[in-house]
Design a protein around this motif. Structure first.
Motif, PDB file in Angstrom:
ATOM      1  N   LEU A 251     103.910  18.027  39.811  1.00 47.46           N
ATOM      2  CA  LEU A 251     102.445  17.992  39.839  1.00 47.46           C
ATOM      3  C   LEU A 251     101.954  19.264  40.527  1.00 47.46           C
ATOM      4  N   ILE A 252     101.265  20.095  39.789  1.00 46.74           N
ATOM      5  CA  ILE A 252     100.847  21.409  40.292  1.00 46.74           C
ATOM      6  C   ILE A 252      99.320  21.449  40.363  1.00 46.74           C
ATOM      7  N   ARG A 253      98.816  21.641  41.563  1.00 44.48           N
ATOM      8  CA  ARG A 253      97.360  21.747  41.702  1.00 44.48           C
ATOM      9  C   ARG A 253      96.896  23.102  41.172  1.00 44.48           C
ATOM     10  N   HIS A 254      95.747  23.122  40.584  1.00 47.68           N
ATOM     11  CA  HIS A 254      95.199  24.359  40.023  1.00 47.68           C
ATOM     12  C   HIS A 254      95.006  25.435  41.094  1.00 47.68           C
ATOM     13  N   GLY A 255      94.871  26.681  40.664  1.00 46.29           N
ATOM     14  CA  GLY A 255      94.569  27.769  41.567  1.00 46.29           C
ATOM     15  C   GLY A 255      93.146  27.646  42.098  1.00 46.29           C
ATOM     16  N   GLN A 256      92.819  28.482  43.067  1.00 47.47           N
ATOM     17  CA  GLN A 256      91.484  28.433  43.680  1.00 47.47           C
ATOM     18  C   GLN A 256      90.409  28.536  42.605  1.00 47.47           C
ATOM     19  N   ALA A 257      89.475  27.584  42.660  1.00 44.05           N
ATOM     20  CA  ALA A 257      88.363  27.582  41.709  1.00 44.05           C
ATOM     21  C   ALA A 257      87.215  28.430  42.249  1.00 44.05           C
ATOM     22  N   SER A 258      86.143  28.513  41.472  1.00 41.56           N
ATOM     23  CA  SER A 258      85.043  29.429  41.798  1.00 41.56           C
ATOM     24  C   SER A 258      83.905  28.715  42.513  1.00 41.56           C
ATOM     25  N   PHE A 259      84.214  28.144  43.678  1.00 34.24           N
ATOM     26  CA  PHE A 259      83.169  27.502  44.463  1.00 34.24           C
ATOM     27  C   PHE A 259      82.153  28.545  44.905  1.00 34.24           C
TER      28      PHE A 259
ATOM     29  N   LEU B 258      88.918  29.665  37.456  1.00 30.74           N
ATOM     30  CA  LEU B 258      89.699  30.282  38.526  1.00 30.74           C
ATOM     31  C   LEU B 258      89.003  31.519  39.085  1.00 30.74           C
ATOM     32  N   SER B 259      89.076  31.647  40.396  1.00 31.98           N
ATOM     33  CA  SER B 259      88.626  32.874  41.043  1.00 31.98           C
ATOM     34  C   SER B 259      89.720  33.924  40.887  1.00 31.98           C
ATOM     35  N   THR B 260      89.438  35.125  41.356  1.00 27.16           N
ATOM     36  CA  THR B 260      90.466  36.169  41.331  1.00 27.16           C
ATOM     37  C   THR B 260      91.670  35.750  42.166  1.00 27.16           C
ATOM     38  N   VAL B 261      91.415  35.119  43.307  1.00 25.03           N
ATOM     39  CA  VAL B 261      92.510  34.611  44.150  1.00 25.03           C
ATOM     40  C   VAL B 261      93.284  33.532  43.404  1.00 25.03           C
ATOM     41  N   GLY B 262      92.575  32.655  42.694  1.00 28.17           N
ATOM     42  CA  GLY B 262      93.242  31.606  41.940  1.00 28.17           C
ATOM     43  C   GLY B 262      94.158  32.153  40.867  1.00 28.17           C
ATOM     44  N   GLU B 263      93.731  33.201  40.194  1.00 25.30           N
ATOM     45  CA  GLU B 263      94.564  33.838  39.182  1.00 25.30           C
ATOM     46  C   GLU B 263      95.825  34.427  39.812  1.00 25.30           C
ATOM     47  N   ARG B 264      95.655  35.040  40.982  1.00 23.64           N
ATOM     48  CA  ARG B 264      96.797  35.618  41.692  1.00 23.64           C
ATOM     49  C   ARG B 264      97.772  34.535  42.132  1.00 23.64           C
ATOM     50  N   GLN B 265      97.249  33.416  42.611  1.00 27.24           N
ATOM     51  CA  GLN B 265      98.102  32.305  43.023  1.00 27.24           C
ATOM     52  C   GLN B 265      98.939  31.789  41.855  1.00 27.24           C
ATOM     53  N   ALA B 266      98.309  31.642  40.694  1.00 33.01           N
ATOM     54  CA  ALA B 266      99.028  31.149  39.516  1.00 33.01           C
ATOM     55  C   ALA B 266     100.105  32.131  39.070  1.00 33.01           C
ATOM     56  N   GLU B 267      99.783  33.408  39.161  1.00 37.00           N
ATOM     57  CA  GLU B 267     100.765  34.435  38.797  1.00 37.00           C
ATOM     58  C   GLU B 267     101.975  34.372  39.724  1.00 37.00           C
ATOM     59  N   LEU B 268     101.726  34.239  41.018  1.00 37.21           N
ATOM     60  CA  LEU B 268     102.829  34.158  41.987  1.00 37.21           C
ATOM     61  C   LEU B 268     103.654  32.886  41.778  1.00 37.21           C
ATOM     62  N   LEU B 269     103.002  31.803  41.396  1.00 28.79           N
ATOM     63  CA  LEU B 269     103.726  30.568  41.125  1.00 28.79           C
ATOM     64  C   LEU B 269     104.682  30.744  39.948  1.00 28.79           C
TER      65      LEU B 269
END
Length: 234
Positions: free
Chosen positions: A6-14, A22-33
């Protein structure tokens, strides 16, 4: 035996007009995963995603790191979507932040402090900014719990034995799955949900009709970067 990641999504755009992205940080998190899975030799026999945009984006970016061409066999299952009222509250919360400068300090910590998120949600509830029938809300929550249970059952039936499956979803569905696995109380389930970090990995093992917890809220792929800004909760 089936291992369910179960993988939680990357940072969203709050704070943006569209939270469900996804925010830019969220995209980076997914890439690193994805790079983490590739380096560790982790491969999946099936890949599922909720139908929300942040779920699908996280799945696509993560799996591209592994497969090189994305994930053409991604199964979109709305059964793994977040509780609908939770997303509405996120948008409502954003509006509250903009209208009340006194909450600016809390806002500074919203991305990286799960406790701040809880406090802000409490403010929204106290202000009754999301009015509605309490009985209806209770019914919706129970329907949500039942939906997650059904989605897991369908997954188990479809993939077969001795498989490893990735499910890109949100904090709420992951917390509900943990509740069904650990028989936690409602309050404990909520606390577990607040603890879940973006792109965290929680692994359940389905064996002989029972779910067991193998791994909870792991973000080793982010911690290895020595960048606290990558550890986020929203």
């Amino acid at each position: 035996m089936i291992e369910i990641y179960l993988i939680r999504h990357g940072q969203a755009s709050f704070g943006k007009p569209a939270y469900d992205c996804l925010s830019t940080v969220g995209e980076r998190q997914a890439e690193l995963l994805g790079r983490h899975f590739l380096k560790n030799g982790t491969r999946f026999d099936a890949v599922y995603s909720g139908a929300l945009r942040r779920h699908v984006q996280t799945a696509a970016i993560t799996m591209k790191q592994i497969n090189g061409d994305g994930t053409p066999n991604l199964v979109i299952d709305a059964g793994f979507n977040e509780l609908e009222s939770s997303d509405r509250m996120m948008n409502c919360l954003c509006a509250v932040m903009q209208q009340d400068p006194a909450l600016a300090e809390q806002m500074k910590h919203i991305h990286t402090d799960h406790a701040a998120i809880g406090r802000l949600f409490a403010i929204v509830e106290k202000a009754q900014l999301m009015p509605g029938d309490e009985a209806a809300h209770i019914r919706q929550v129970q329907e949500f719990v039942d939906r997650i249970g059904a989605a897991l059952e369908n997954l188990v039936c479809r993939v077969g034995d001795n498989k490893k499956v990735a499910v890109f979803t949100s904090g709420g569905p992951t917390a509900v799955a943990l509740r069904q696995t650990l028989d936690t109380s409602r309050e404990q389930t909520i606390r577990l949900g607040w603890e879940l970090r973006n792109t965290s990995i929680t692994v359940l093992r389905y064996d002989q009709g029972q779910l067991g917890l193998v791994l909870f809220n792991c973000v080793a792929h982010l911690e290895a970067q020595n960048d606290p800004g990558l550890i986020t909760y929203i």
